[in-house]
Design a protein around this motif. Sequence first.
Motif, mmCIF file in Angstrom:
data_model
loop_
_atom_site.group_PDB
_atom_site.id
_atom_site.type_symbol
_atom_site.label_atom_id
_atom_site.label_comp_id
_atom_site.label_asym_id
_atom_site.label_seq_id
_atom_site.Cartn_x
_atom_site.Cartn_y
_atom_site.Cartn_z
ATOM 1 N N GLY A 80 0.821 -1.212 0.000
ATOM 2 C CA GLY A 80 0.000 0.000 0.000
ATOM 3 C C GLY A 80 0.849 1.255 0.000
ATOM 4 N N ILE A 81 1.920 1.258 0.795
ATOM 5 C CA ILE A 81 2.831 2.423 0.825
ATOM 6 C C ILE A 81 3.469 2.624 -0.546
ATOM 7 N N SER A 82 3.933 1.542 -1.179
ATOM 8 C CA SER A 82 4.580 1.657 -2.487
ATOM 9 C C SER A 82 3.604 2.148 -3.554
ATOM 10 N N LEU A 83 2.368 1.640 -3.517
ATOM 11 C CA LEU A 83 1.371 2.084 -4.492
ATOM 12 C C LEU A 83 1.058 3.565 -4.310
ATOM 13 N N PHE A 84 0.880 3.988 -3.075
ATOM 14 C CA PHE A 84 0.587 5.406 -2.823
ATOM 15 C C PHE A 84 1.747 6.291 -3.253
ATOM 16 N N VAL A 85 2.960 5.894 -2.881
ATOM 17 C CA VAL A 85 4.135 6.689 -3.235
ATOM 18 C C VAL A 85 4.304 6.753 -4.750
ATOM 19 N N THR A 86 4.110 5.627 -5.427
ATOM 20 C CA THR A 86 4.282 5.600 -6.884
ATOM 21 C C THR A 86 3.230 6.451 -7.592
ATOM 22 N N ILE A 87 1.957 6.307 -7.196
ATOM 23 C CA ILE A 87 0.885 7.052 -7.861
ATOM 24 C C ILE A 87 0.974 8.542 -7.546
ATOM 25 N N ALA A 88 1.091 8.874 -6.254
ATOM 26 C CA ALA A 88 1.147 10.286 -5.874
ATOM 27 C C ALA A 88 2.436 10.941 -6.368
ATOM 28 N N GLY A 89 3.554 10.234 -6.259
ATOM 29 C CA GLY A 89 4.825 10.793 -6.712
ATOM 30 C C GLY A 89 4.867 10.996 -8.210
ATOM 31 N N THR A 90 4.313 10.044 -8.966
ATOM 32 C CA THR A 90 4.292 10.184 -10.423
ATOM 33 C C THR A 90 3.418 11.360 -10.841
ATOM 34 N N VAL A 131 -1.737 23.062 -24.365
ATOM 35 C CA VAL A 131 -0.444 22.382 -24.445
ATOM 36 C C VAL A 131 -0.532 20.942 -23.951
ATOM 37 N N LEU A 132 -1.084 20.726 -22.774
ATOM 38 C CA LEU A 132 -1.122 19.377 -22.196
ATOM 39 C C LEU A 132 -1.905 18.371 -23.045
ATOM 40 N N PRO A 133 -3.083 18.735 -23.567
ATOM 41 C CA PRO A 133 -3.819 17.732 -24.365
ATOM 42 C C PRO A 133 -3.085 17.235 -25.603
ATOM 43 N N ILE A 134 -2.163 18.040 -26.160
ATOM 44 C CA ILE A 134 -1.422 17.590 -27.351
ATOM 45 C C ILE A 134 -0.003 17.145 -26.987
ATOM 46 N N SER A 135 0.243 16.925 -25.697
ATOM 47 C CA SER A 135 1.579 16.527 -25.242
ATOM 48 C C SER A 135 1.556 15.168 -24.560
ATOM 49 N N LEU A 136 0.648 14.299 -24.950
ATOM 50 C CA LEU A 136 0.554 12.976 -24.327
ATOM 51 C C LEU A 136 1.839 12.154 -24.444
ATOM 52 N N PRO A 137 2.587 12.224 -25.562
ATOM 53 C CA PRO A 137 3.826 11.427 -25.623
ATOM 54 C C PRO A 137 4.825 11.773 -24.525
ATOM 55 N N VAL A 138 5.067 13.057 -24.307
ATOM 56 C CA VAL A 138 6.054 13.426 -23.283
ATOM 57 C C VAL A 138 5.496 13.177 -21.885
ATOM 58 N N LEU A 139 4.184 13.322 -21.693
ATOM 59 C CA LEU A 139 3.589 13.021 -20.391
ATOM 60 C C LEU A 139 3.752 11.538 -20.057
ATOM 61 N N ALA A 140 3.515 10.672 -21.050
ATOM 62 C CA ALA A 140 3.672 9.235 -20.824
ATOM 63 C C ALA A 140 5.132 8.869 -20.580
ATOM 64 N N THR A 141 6.036 9.523 -21.287
ATOM 65 C CA THR A 141 7.465 9.234 -21.114
ATOM 66 C C THR A 141 7.941 9.611 -19.719
ATOM 67 N N ILE A 142 7.620 10.829 -19.287
ATOM 68 C CA ILE A 142 8.017 11.265 -17.943
ATOM 69 C C ILE A 142 7.314 10.431 -16.884
ATOM 70 N N GLY A 143 6.043 10.111 -17.124
ATOM 71 C CA GLY A 143 5.323 9.277 -16.169
ATOM 72 C C GLY A 143 5.944 7.900 -16.028
ATOM 73 N N LEU A 144 6.412 7.335 -17.139
ATOM 74 C CA LEU A 144 7.061 6.024 -17.083
ATOM 75 C C LEU A 144 8.378 6.100 -16.326
ATOM 76 N N PHE A 145 9.183 7.110 -16.604
ATOM 77 C CA PHE A 145 10.447 7.285 -15.881
ATOM 78 C C PHE A 145 10.199 7.394 -14.375
ATOM 79 N N LEU A 146 9.222 8.231 -13.996
ATOM 80 C CA LEU A 146 8.966 8.469 -12.580
ATOM 81 C C LEU A 146 8.377 7.238 -11.895
ATOM 82 N N SER A 147 7.452 6.556 -12.566
ATOM 83 C CA SER A 147 6.851 5.378 -11.945
ATOM 84 C C SER A 147 7.893 4.285 -11.729
#
Length: 314
Positions: free
Chosen positions: A91-101, A205-221
């Motif tokens: 539970g701690i890891s899931l919370f940290v991963t989701i909130a941190g990402t 900007v954000l709605p047309i920036s899904l590729p970079v959002l997914a990339t950064i999200g993957l790195f952070l997760s």
Amino acid sequence: MAETIKNKKKNEPDGFDRFNRVSKPVDAVLHVIFMLAALTCVIPVLLVVAISFSAEESILEYGYRFIPKIPSLEGYTFLISQGKMIARALGISLFVTIAGTALGVLLTTLMGYVLSRPDYKLNGFLTMVVFIPMVFNGGLVSTYFIVSQFLGLKDSVWALILPLSVSSFNVIVCRTFFKTTIPESLVESAKMDGASQLVIFSRIVLPISLPVLATIGLFLSFAYWNDWYQSMLYIDDSKLLSLQALLNQILTNIQMLVKNAATIGVTAAEMLAKMPQESARMAIVVLIVLPIACAYPFFQKYFISGLTVGAVKG
């Protein structure tokens, strides 16, 4: 003859396309190379899974095998016996991963968008401020003092989130993506319609920036899920340990019992003899790898385009 030459030239690519051509022999060699590279990644994972389902006596007698000689669930049974602690740590890891990402993506994209604006007066200065930590690190002592003493985050779940939320590399990737992908005319037209920078960022900007959002999200997760070092530094309360830190402690305790088998008591020695050492280690690895492996396909659609476009330095 002339018609044959004309048709041949017609079928040949022109301009830069001719540099992208790959002959059939080269294409076959590349396929073999990529298949071998894929196998070097997949085979160790399959071996780990197979060992986790092997009985301890089978491993001792026959060694590591892709098909277990004596199948057993004793490695997972050992983890289930620690189920209450593992469930809390999960539970701690899931919370940290989701909130941190989520927090990391928000902060990183905000910083990247601001630094991508050519009319921002502090653009050059703040770009250097972001770039310098990629080359020089403040060191462990100063980092520990700031997080534990100055910010007072010791034995807090925020000590697992804030230190990893922003990375200079991720900020530069976002900055370059916004600078090279978002048309300046689009931003200017939104300004003429009276939109503020926050509205432009959130609604255009954000709605047309899904590729970079997914990339950064993957790195952070990946960073948050695999992290155990922050728990080792800042967490003394066992109830706040992440899954990786807890499983690392379990693995360390198994190794400690193995090394001190001759000096511990008879009861402990009997427990050590019954403990699934190798299968438990591999079951721990499977437990850590499986959730993040299941999450990767959701990011894969945008990952390559976001990484390649955002990685072009400009």
